[in-house]
Design a protein around this motif. Structure first.
Motif, PDB file in Angstrom:
ATOM      1  N   VAL B 215       0.868  -1.182   0.000  1.00  0.00           N
ATOM      2  CA  VAL B 215       0.000   0.000   0.000  1.00  0.00           C
ATOM      3  C   VAL B 215       0.902   1.228   0.000  1.00  0.00           C
ATOM      4  CG1 VAL B 215      -1.840   1.261   1.193  1.00  0.00           C
ATOM      5  CG2 VAL B 215      -1.745  -1.227   1.348  1.00  0.00           C
ATOM      6  N   ARG B 216       0.789   2.024  -1.020  1.00  0.00           N
ATOM      7  CA  ARG B 216       1.622   3.215  -1.189  1.00  0.00           C
ATOM      8  C   ARG B 216       1.561   4.116   0.047  1.00  0.00           C
ATOM      9  NH1 ARG B 216       0.010   8.084  -2.690  1.00  0.00           N
ATOM     10  NH2 ARG B 216      -1.957   7.456  -3.643  1.00  0.00           N
ATOM     11  N   ASN B 217       2.729   4.678   0.416  1.00  0.00           N
ATOM     12  CA  ASN B 217       2.769   5.631   1.523  1.00  0.00           C
ATOM     13  C   ASN B 217       1.757   6.745   1.288  1.00  0.00           C
ATOM     14  OD1 ASN B 217       4.596   4.670   3.385  1.00  0.00           O
ATOM     15  ND2 ASN B 217       6.373   5.439   2.226  1.00  0.00           N
ATOM     16  N   GLY B 218       1.083   7.128   2.359  1.00  0.00           N
ATOM     17  CA  GLY B 218       0.075   8.177   2.220  1.00  0.00           C
ATOM     18  C   GLY B 218      -1.322   7.600   2.193  1.00  0.00           C
ATOM     19  N   LEU B 219      -1.417   6.310   1.906  1.00  0.00           N
ATOM     20  CA  LEU B 219      -2.720   5.645   1.960  1.00  0.00           C
ATOM     21  C   LEU B 219      -2.757   4.774   3.197  1.00  0.00           C
ATOM     22  CD1 LEU B 219      -3.109   4.332  -1.692  1.00  0.00           C
ATOM     23  CD2 LEU B 219      -4.377   6.213  -0.646  1.00  0.00           C
ATOM     24  N   MET B 220      -3.917   4.675   3.800  1.00  0.00           N
ATOM     25  CA  MET B 220      -4.047   3.882   5.023  1.00  0.00           C
ATOM     26  C   MET B 220      -5.013   2.738   4.746  1.00  0.00           C
ATOM     27  SD  MET B 220      -3.127   3.804   8.198  1.00  0.00           S
ATOM     28  CE  MET B 220      -3.051   5.179   9.343  1.00  0.00           C
ATOM     29  N   PRO B 221      -4.503   1.498   4.750  1.00  0.00           N
ATOM     30  CA  PRO B 221      -5.442   0.395   4.502  1.00  0.00           C
ATOM     31  C   PRO B 221      -6.448   0.255   5.645  1.00  0.00           C
ATOM     32  CG  PRO B 221      -3.277  -0.467   5.074  1.00  0.00           C
ATOM     33  CD  PRO B 221      -3.124   1.009   4.956  1.00  0.00           C
ATOM     34  N   SER B 222      -7.661  -0.132   5.295  1.00  0.00           N
ATOM     35  CA  SER B 222      -8.662  -0.402   6.328  1.00  0.00           C
ATOM     36  C   SER B 222      -8.300  -1.699   7.023  1.00  0.00           C
ATOM     37  CB  SER B 222     -10.041  -0.582   5.694  1.00  0.00           C
ATOM     38  OG  SER B 222     -10.420   0.590   5.032  1.00  0.00           O
ATOM     39  N   CYS B 223      -8.653  -1.765   8.295  1.00  0.00           N
ATOM     40  CA  CYS B 223      -8.393  -2.970   9.064  1.00  0.00           C
ATOM     41  C   CYS B 223      -9.585  -3.908   8.884  1.00  0.00           C
ATOM     42  CB  CYS B 223      -8.234  -2.564  10.527  1.00  0.00           C
ATOM     43  SG  CYS B 223      -7.791  -3.919  11.572  1.00  0.00           S
ATOM     44  N   ILE B 224      -9.357  -5.093   8.307  1.00  0.00           N
ATOM     45  CA  ILE B 224     -10.499  -6.009   8.141  1.00  0.00           C
ATOM     46  C   ILE B 224     -10.458  -7.157   9.153  1.00  0.00           C
ATOM     47  CG2 ILE B 224     -10.925  -5.406   5.715  1.00  0.00           C
ATOM     48  CD1 ILE B 224      -9.601  -8.033   4.889  1.00  0.00           C
ATOM     49  N   ILE B 225      -9.341  -7.265   9.877  1.00  0.00           N
ATOM     50  CA  ILE B 225      -9.280  -8.249  10.970  1.00  0.00           C
ATOM     51  C   ILE B 225      -8.924  -7.494  12.233  1.00  0.00           C
ATOM     52  CG2 ILE B 225      -8.095 -10.313  11.857  1.00  0.00           C
ATOM     53  CD1 ILE B 225      -7.798 -11.252   8.974  1.00  0.00           C
ATOM     54  N   GLU B 226      -9.903  -7.361  13.112  1.00  0.00           N
ATOM     55  CA  GLU B 226      -9.716  -6.547  14.321  1.00  0.00           C
ATOM     56  C   GLU B 226      -9.032  -7.351  15.420  1.00  0.00           C
ATOM     57  OE1 GLU B 226     -10.340  -3.438  14.357  1.00  0.00           O
ATOM     58  OE2 GLU B 226     -11.632  -3.206  12.589  1.00  0.00           O
ATOM     59  N   GLY B 227      -8.293  -6.674  16.246  1.00  0.00           N
ATOM     60  CA  GLY B 227      -7.606  -7.335  17.357  1.00  0.00           C
ATOM     61  C   GLY B 227      -6.441  -6.501  17.820  1.00  0.00           C
ATOM     62  N   GLY B 228      -5.265  -7.133  17.901  1.00  0.00           N
ATOM     63  CA  GLY B 228      -4.080  -6.434  18.384  1.00  0.00           C
ATOM     64  C   GLY B 228      -3.548  -5.425  17.376  1.00  0.00           C
ATOM     65  N   ALA B 229      -2.414  -4.820  17.737  1.00  0.00           N
ATOM     66  CA  ALA B 229      -1.895  -3.705  16.929  1.00  0.00           C
ATOM     67  C   ALA B 229      -0.835  -4.154  15.918  1.00  0.00           C
ATOM     68  CB  ALA B 229      -1.332  -2.635  17.845  1.00  0.00           C
ATOM     69  N   GLN B 230      -0.850  -5.439  15.549  1.00  0.00           N
ATOM     70  CA  GLN B 230       0.142  -5.909  14.582  1.00  0.00           C
ATOM     71  C   GLN B 230      -0.036  -5.171  13.249  1.00  0.00           C
ATOM     72  OE1 GLN B 230      -1.826  -8.002  16.355  1.00  0.00           O
ATOM     73  NE2 GLN B 230      -0.464  -9.335  17.520  1.00  0.00           N
ATOM     74  N   GLU B 231       1.004  -5.218  12.427  1.00  0.00           N
ATOM     75  CA  GLU B 231       0.978  -4.548  11.112  1.00  0.00           C
ATOM     76  C   GLU B 231       0.524  -3.093  11.252  1.00  0.00           C
ATOM     77  OE1 GLU B 231       2.261  -6.255   8.228  1.00  0.00           O
ATOM     78  OE2 GLU B 231       2.873  -7.396   9.988  1.00  0.00           O
ATOM     79  N   ARG B 232       1.112  -2.414  12.201  1.00  0.00           N
ATOM     80  CA  ARG B 232       0.817  -1.007  12.484  1.00  0.00           C
ATOM     81  C   ARG B 232      -0.695  -0.758  12.650  1.00  0.00           C
ATOM     82  NH1 ARG B 232       4.326  -1.577   8.843  1.00  0.00           N
ATOM     83  NH2 ARG B 232       3.236  -0.760   7.025  1.00  0.00           N
ATOM     84  N   GLY B 233      -1.339  -1.760  13.256  1.00  0.00           N
ATOM     85  CA  GLY B 233      -2.756  -1.609  13.562  1.00  0.00           C
ATOM     86  C   GLY B 233      -3.674  -1.863  12.390  1.00  0.00           C
ATOM     87  N   ARG B 234      -3.130  -2.318  11.263  1.00  0.00           N
ATOM     88  CA  ARG B 234      -3.973  -2.505  10.074  1.00  0.00           C
ATOM     89  C   ARG B 234      -4.353  -3.949   9.826  1.00  0.00           C
ATOM     90  NH1 ARG B 234      -5.408   1.791  11.205  1.00  0.00           N
ATOM     91  NH2 ARG B 234      -6.929   1.527   9.528  1.00  0.00           N
ATOM     92  N   ARG B 235      -3.750  -4.886  10.598  1.00  0.00           N
ATOM     93  CA  ARG B 235      -4.072  -6.303  10.409  1.00  0.00           C
ATOM     94  C   ARG B 235      -3.699  -7.029  11.689  1.00  0.00           C
ATOM     95  NH1 ARG B 235      -3.313 -12.006  10.272  1.00  0.00           N
ATOM     96  NH2 ARG B 235      -4.271 -12.832   8.384  1.00  0.00           N
ATOM     97  N   ALA B 236      -4.723  -7.373  12.469  1.00  0.00           N
ATOM     98  CA  ALA B 236      -4.462  -7.998  13.769  1.00  0.00           C
ATOM     99  C   ALA B 236      -4.084  -9.466  13.600  1.00  0.00           C
ATOM    100  CB  ALA B 236      -5.703  -7.878  14.638  1.00  0.00           C
ATOM    101  N   GLY B 237      -3.491 -10.017  14.638  1.00  0.00           N
ATOM    102  CA  GLY B 237      -3.121 -11.427  14.646  1.00  0.00           C
ATOM    103  C   GLY B 237      -1.624 -11.578  14.751  1.00  0.00           C
ATOM    104  N   THR B 238      -1.168 -12.493  15.623  1.00  0.00           N
ATOM    105  CA  THR B 238       0.264 -12.743  15.758  1.00  0.00           C
ATOM    106  C   THR B 238       0.831 -13.125  14.398  1.00  0.00           C
ATOM    107  OG1 THR B 238      -0.010 -13.417  18.045  1.00  0.00           O
ATOM    108  CG2 THR B 238       1.980 -14.179  16.925  1.00  0.00           C
ATOM    109  N   GLU B 239       1.933 -12.476  14.054  1.00  0.00           N
ATOM    110  CA  GLU B 239       2.503 -12.670  12.727  1.00  0.00           C
ATOM    111  C   GLU B 239       2.974 -14.099  12.507  1.00  0.00           C
ATOM    112  OE1 GLU B 239       3.325 -10.532  15.009  1.00  0.00           O
ATOM    113  OE2 GLU B 239       3.364  -8.478  14.240  1.00  0.00           O
ATOM    114  N   ASN B 240       2.796 -14.563  11.272  1.00  0.00           N
ATOM    115  CA  ASN B 240       3.251 -15.886  10.837  1.00  0.00           C
ATOM    116  C   ASN B 240       4.745 -15.754  10.495  1.00  0.00           C
ATOM    117  OD1 ASN B 240       3.769 -18.259   9.473  1.00  0.00           O
ATOM    118  ND2 ASN B 240       2.190 -17.953   7.909  1.00  0.00           N
ATOM    119  N   ILE B 241       5.573 -15.666  11.528  1.00  0.00           N
ATOM    120  CA  ILE B 241       6.997 -15.345  11.312  1.00  0.00           C
ATOM    121  C   ILE B 241       7.671 -16.347  10.383  1.00  0.00           C
ATOM    122  CG2 ILE B 241       9.252 -15.021  12.418  1.00  0.00           C
ATOM    123  CD1 ILE B 241       7.358 -12.863  13.117  1.00  0.00           C
TER     124      ILE B 241
END
Lengths: 143, 397
Positions: B215-241
Motif C-alpha cells: 500500500v503506497r505511503n500516504g494511503l491507510m489500509p482499512s483494518c479487516i481483521i480486528e484485534g491487536g496492533a500488529q501490522e501497524r494496527g492494520r491487520r491484527a493477529g500474531t505474525e506468521n513469522i
C-alpha cells in the motif's frame, strides 16, 4: 480421493463403449452446454436387451455411470431395465460425490429414453408417466 | 510412477531455501514479535528483515508492506480499503474487468450489495483490456480501478503500467492483483505506478497461508481483521513469522532466477503450445506472446475437461481444467466464457502451468499423453461423432 475405486475402474476401463449401426432403440440425454451428453444403444430380442453400447461426453462420473448402467441392463428384460434407478447405479458404484449425483440420473434417463425409442419405433403401447424426465439442471433444455 | 507436476498456477512446491528459512522460527526462534523479551525481539528482528527484503524486491518502502494470510486476503483488504476511502468522499464506483480472480469478483459483489456501483470491463479475445477502456469508464465518482497483472487461467498479461498512468492522471486509486506475476516476471511498484498490489507466497515456491499487500505511503489500509496492533494496527493477529521469513527467501530466489528461467520456461511453453496445437480442432486460450512464461491453456472440442484430467493423472500428469465438473459449479470457467468460448468448448479446457523444475522431456511426454487421451475420449464422445458426421458444426476449426 474424489471417486471410489469402483468409479475409477468403470471410468478407466469402461464396459460397453461404442455405437451400434443397427440399434433397436437409441436414447440420448443431457446437453453439451452443461458438459454431459449420454447416448445409449440397445439391441433387443424378445423383450430382452441382448446387447448395449454407450457413448458419453462428460466427466469421470458420467462415463462411469454410463458404463455401470449398461452392465446392469445387459441381458435383462426391458421391464427390468425400466426399473433401473439412479440410486441403484450410485450404489453399484460405491457412491458418487453429491455434486455428481446428476450423472447417475442421466444414466437412468438414457436407458429409459432408449427403451422409449424402441417402443415408439415398434408402435408398442406404454405408460407415458414412466418416462417423465426428472433431470433438472440450470442450463438443460436450452441449446 | 514419475509424477509430472504442471499445475504451478494452483500452487508450487516449496524451494529448499524457502523451507530452510522457516525452520529456525518453528524450532528455536518461536517468540512472539510483540513480546519484550529476547525471544520475542529475535522474532521482531526477523520480521523486520523479511519486510525489508520483500519491500526491496518490489521497489517499495518497508512501511508500505502489510503481511496477510495470502492473495485472497490481500485482495479483500485492498478493495475494502479503497471502497471505504472512496465512500468517505462520496465516491462509490469501482472499475474492474471480467477475468479477475474470484477474490476480486466476489469482494466486488459484496461491495455492490453495500451500495457500490461496479463496472466490469469486457475483455478482448485474448482476455485483455486497454487503458483506453479504463479511461472511458472512469467517472467523477470512481473510487478505484482494479485489474490483475497476469491471469491465473490463461496467463494473459494486462497493460497495468498504462492503466496506472490513466488512473493517476484522473486521480483514481489503482490496485493490481499480482498473485500470478510476482516472482515470475520483473515487477517494481514504482515502475508500475500502482497504489496497491497483492501477492501470495505459495505461487512462487514459498509456503501457503502467507502473502502481502503493498500500500503506497500516504494511503491507510482499512483494518479487516480486528484485534491487536500488529501490522501497524492494520491487520491484527500474531505474525506468521516462519511463513513470512520463508516468503522473503522464496521471493529473493524467484526474482533472482527470472532472467535465467524465463527463456527456459518460454521455450517449453511454446513447444507445448505447438505440440498440442497439432491436435485437430484445438485452440490456444489467451495470447501466443503476451502471456506468462509458464502458462499453457488449450481447448479441445468434443471432450470434457475433468475426464481429461483424471486420465492424465493416471499417467502421472498433474494439470488443471476450467471445466464446470472440476469446480463443483454448473458453469465452466468465467475466464474462458469472457474470451468468447461457448460453454461446450470451455468444458474441454486444459491448463498446464510450468515451473523451472519441469524438463523438455516431460514436455514431450505431456504432448504424447494429451494426444492419446484426447483421442481416446473423443472416440467415446457422442458430440465428437456428430461433429465427424457433419451433424454438428465445429466451433474450433
Amino acid at each position: 480421493m474424489l471417486y471410489s475405486e469402483k468409479v475409477m475402474d468403470h471410468f478407466t476401463n469402461p464396459r460397453n463403449v461404442g455405437t451400434m449401426e443397427d440399434a433397436d432403440g437409441i436414447g440420448e440425454v443431457g446437453n453439451a452446454k452443461c458438459g454431459d451428453i449420454m447416448k445409449i444403444f440397445l439391441k433387443i430380442k424378445n423383450d430382452i436387451i441382448i446387447d448395449v453400447k454407450f457413448s458419453t461426453f462428460g466427466c469421470g462420473s458420467a462415463i462411469a455411470s454410463s458404463s455401470m448402467a449398461t452392465e446392469m441392463i445387459k441381458g435383462k428384460p426391458l421391464s427390468q431395465a425400466l426399473e433401473l434407478t439412479n440410486k441403484a447405479v450410485v450404489e453399484a458404484l460405491d457412491g458418487l460425490p453429491a455434486h455428481k449425483l446428476h450423472c447417475s440420473v442421466l444414466a437412468e434417463e438414457a436407458v429409459k429414453a432408449a427403451v422409449k425409442d424402441y417402443y415408439d419405433r415398434n408402435g408398442i403401447a406404454y405408460d407415458h408417466g414412466k418416462f417423465v424426465q426428472t433431470h433438472d439442471c440450470g442450463h438443460c433444455g436450452e441449446d | 510412477m514419475n509424477r509430472i507436476y504442471v499445475d504451478n498456477a494452483a500452487t508450487t512446491k516449496m524451494s529448499r531455501k524457502a523451507v530452510k528459512a522457516m525452520l529456525p522460527y518453528l524450532e528455536e526462534r518461536y517468540g512472539n514479535p510483540s513480546s519484550l523479551h529476547t525471544a520475542g525481539q529475535l522474532a521482531a528482528e526477523a520480521l523486520f528483515n523479511a519486510r525489508r527484503e520483500i519491500a526491496e524486491r518490489l521497489g517499495a518502502d518497508v512501511k508500505e508492506i502489510y503481511f496477510t494470510s495470502g492473495g485472497s486476503e490481500s485482495d479483500n483488504q485492498a478493495l475494502i480499503s479503497a471502497a471505504e476511502a472512496g465512500a468517505r468522499k462520496g465516491k462509490k464506483h469501482i472499475i474492474s474487468q471480467k477475468t479477475e480472480h474470484h477474490a476480486i469478483l466476489n469482494t466486488l459483489k459484496k461491495l455492490e450489495k453495500q451500495g457500490f456501483e461496479i463496472t466490469l470491463l469486457d475483455v478482448d479475445g485474448e482476455g485483455s483490456i486497454t487503458a483506453e477502456q479504463v479511461r472511458s469508464a472512469i467517472r467523477g465518482d470512481t473510487a478505484l480501478v482494479t485489474t490483475m497483472t497476469a491471469n491465473n487461467e490463461i496467463g494473459t498479461l494486462y497493460p497495468i503500467k498504462e492503466i496506472a498512468e490513466v488512473c493517476r492522471a484522473k486521480g483514481v486509486l489503482f490496485h493490481t492483483d499480482a498473485v500470478q506475476a510476482v516472482g515470475h516476471i520483473p515487477l517494481d511498484v514504482h515502475e508500475i505506478g500502482c497504489d496497491m498490489l497483492s501477492l501470495s507466497a505459495h505461487k512462487f515456491h514459498g509456503p501457503k497461508g502467507v502473502g502481502a499487500l503493498y500500500v503506497r505511503n500516504g494511503l491507510m489500509p482499512s483494518c479487516i481483521i480486528e484485534g491487536g496492533a500488529q501490522e501497524r494496527g492494520r491487520r491484527a493477529g500474531t505474525e506468521n513469522i516462519a511463513g513470512i521469513c520463508s516468503m522473503a527467501a522464496a521471493l529473493n530466489e524467484a526474482a533472482t532466477a527470472i532472467p535465467e528461467d524465463t527463456p527456459k520456461l518460454t521455450a517449453m511453453r511454446d513447444r507445448l503450445i505447438a505440440g498440442l496445437s497439432e491436435i485437430p480442432h484445438s485452440v490456444l486460450n489467451g495470447s501466443t506472446t503476451n502471456r506468462l512464461p509458464g502458462n499453457v491453456n488449450m481447448c479441445f472440442e468434443g471432450i470434457e475437461g475433468e475426464s481429461l484430467l483424471l486420465l492424465l493423472d493416471a499417467k502421472g500428469i498433474c494439470a488443471s481444467s476450467g471445466s464446470a465438473c472440476t469446480s463443483g459449479s454448473l458453469d465452466p470457467s468465467h475466464v474462458l466464457l469472457a474470451i468468447g468460448r461457448p460453454h461446450e468448448v470451455a468444458h474441454g479446457s486444459l491448463r498446464l502451468t510450468l515451473s523451472s523444475e519441469n524438463t523438455p522431456d516431460e514436455v514431450e511426454f505431456i504432448i504424447r499423453s494429451v494426444k492419446e487421451v484426447v483421442e481416446y475420449l473423443r472416440n467415446m464422445s457422442p458430440i465428437w461423432q456428430e461433429l465427424q458426421e457433419g451433424k454438428r458444426n465445429y466451433v474450433i476449426q
